[in-house]
Design a protein around this motif. Structure first.
Motif, short mmCIF file in Angstrom:
data_model
loop_
_atom_site.label_atom_id
_atom_site.label_comp_id
_atom_site.label_asym_id
_atom_site.label_seq_id
_atom_site.Cartn_x
_atom_site.Cartn_y
_atom_site.Cartn_z
N SER A 275 -47.80 5.24 31.48
CA SER A 275 -47.42 3.83 31.60
C SER A 275 -47.07 3.23 30.24
CB SER A 275 -48.53 3.01 32.26
OG SER A 275 -49.67 2.96 31.43
N VAL A 276 -47.60 3.81 29.17
CA VAL A 276 -47.25 3.34 27.83
C VAL A 276 -45.77 3.61 27.56
CG1 VAL A 276 -47.68 3.64 25.35
CG2 VAL A 276 -49.60 3.57 26.95
N PHE A 277 -45.30 4.79 27.97
CA PHE A 277 -43.88 5.12 27.82
C PHE A 277 -43.03 4.23 28.72
CE2 PHE A 277 -40.28 7.39 29.73
CZ PHE A 277 -39.48 7.53 28.61
N PHE A 278 -43.32 4.23 30.01
CA PHE A 278 -42.52 3.47 30.97
C PHE A 278 -42.60 1.97 30.71
CE2 PHE A 278 -43.38 7.37 33.51
CZ PHE A 278 -42.07 7.82 33.55
N GLY A 279 -43.77 1.51 30.30
CA GLY A 279 -43.96 0.09 30.03
C GLY A 279 -43.10 -0.42 28.89
N VAL B 18 -40.05 -0.16 28.46
CA VAL B 18 -38.74 -0.63 28.91
C VAL B 18 -38.84 -1.70 30.00
CG1 VAL B 18 -37.57 1.50 28.26
CG2 VAL B 18 -38.42 1.24 30.59
N VAL B 19 -40.04 -2.21 30.25
CA VAL B 19 -40.24 -3.22 31.29
C VAL B 19 -40.61 -4.55 30.65
CG1 VAL B 19 -41.53 -3.85 33.36
CG2 VAL B 19 -40.98 -1.45 32.93
N PRO B 20 -39.70 -5.52 30.69
CA PRO B 20 -40.02 -6.84 30.14
C PRO B 20 -41.29 -7.41 30.79
CG PRO B 20 -37.69 -6.67 30.58
CD PRO B 20 -38.33 -5.44 31.19
N ILE C 44 -35.99 4.73 22.93
CA ILE C 44 -34.99 4.65 24.00
C ILE C 44 -34.55 3.21 24.21
CG2 ILE C 44 -34.63 4.94 26.48
CD1 ILE C 44 -36.44 7.48 26.23
N TRP C 45 -35.52 2.31 24.38
CA TRP C 45 -35.22 0.90 24.60
C TRP C 45 -34.42 0.31 23.44
CZ3 TRP C 45 -35.17 -2.52 28.39
CH2 TRP C 45 -35.18 -3.87 28.08
N SER D 250 -33.72 -5.62 34.34
CA SER D 250 -35.17 -5.52 34.38
C SER D 250 -35.67 -5.28 35.80
CB SER D 250 -35.81 -6.80 33.84
OG SER D 250 -35.45 -6.98 32.50
N LEU D 251 -35.10 -5.95 36.76
CA LEU D 251 -35.50 -5.76 38.15
C LEU D 251 -35.18 -4.34 38.61
CD1 LEU D 251 -36.58 -6.83 40.81
CD2 LEU D 251 -34.28 -7.66 41.33
#
Length: 192
Positions: A113-117, A119-121, A151-152, A178-179
């Motif tokens: 979740s640290v990686f995926f998070g 890129v999530v505003p 990446i972001w 973002s959605l």
């Protein structure tokens, strides 16, 4: 507010070059109300004008992201969830619910979740807090954070670079993006 941030970031980058991007993104990572959706495309535009290199802007943005993430990681580690909720309630543009969302995201998806998070505003900066609360290994935290941030940062800086004077259109599309990202991440994580 966006105009004031834009002016300040532009001045910072004109004065310091690519390290100014790193400082701005450090502040964005440590104080989530500063939007990376403005800072990073603006850095790309500045790079397109020859004030700094594109790669340097991305590298410095990623260094700034990592340093800001470390700050929040150690805040989570030292302060804990209950006190962070109270602090969030009196901060500008941050609420206790934001801390709860990042903790829930971390609890549900674990260390990836640290990686995926990143890129999530709304989760991007705050995901470091539950990693610190959970005392996630620092090497693993560093790797996930660096990869997600790189990446972001690369995407947004490159978009600002290619759009040139129209760099600001990136912010116009970020809400829709973002959605879509949130939906794709949830779907992909369900299958893990």
């Amino acid at each position: 507010m966006i105009d004031a941030i834009t002016s300040w970031v532009t001045s910072l980058m004109e004065t310091l070059g690519a390290p100014g991007v790193g400082i701005a993104i450090f502040l964005e990572s440590a104080f989530p109300p500063i939007p990376s959706e403005v800072v990073l495309p603006l850095a790309g535009f500045t790079a397109s004008q020859g004030s700094m290199g594109l790669v340097a802007a991305i590298v410095w943005a990623t260094v700034g992201s990592l340093l800001g993430a470390y700050l929040l990681y150690f805040v989570g580690h030292l302060v804990g969830a209950d006190r962070l909720r109270k602090i969030a309630d009196w901060l500008w543009l941050v609420e206790a619910a934001d801390v709860d969302k990042s903790i829930a995201w971390f609890d549900k998806y674990g260390s990836p979740s640290v990686f995926f998070g990143r890129v999530v505003p709304g989760i991007r900066s705050l995901i470091s807090i539950p990693a610190g609360i959970d005392r996630m290994g620092l090497v693993k935290f560093t790797l996930w954070t660096t990869l997600g941030s790189a990446i972001w940062n690369s995407i947004l800086v490159y978009l600002g670079f290619t759009l040139g004077e129209n760099w600001h259109t990136v912010t116009d599309y970020m809400e829709e993006f973002s959605l879509i990202i949130k939906i794709l991440l949830v779907l992909s994580l369900i299958h893990i």
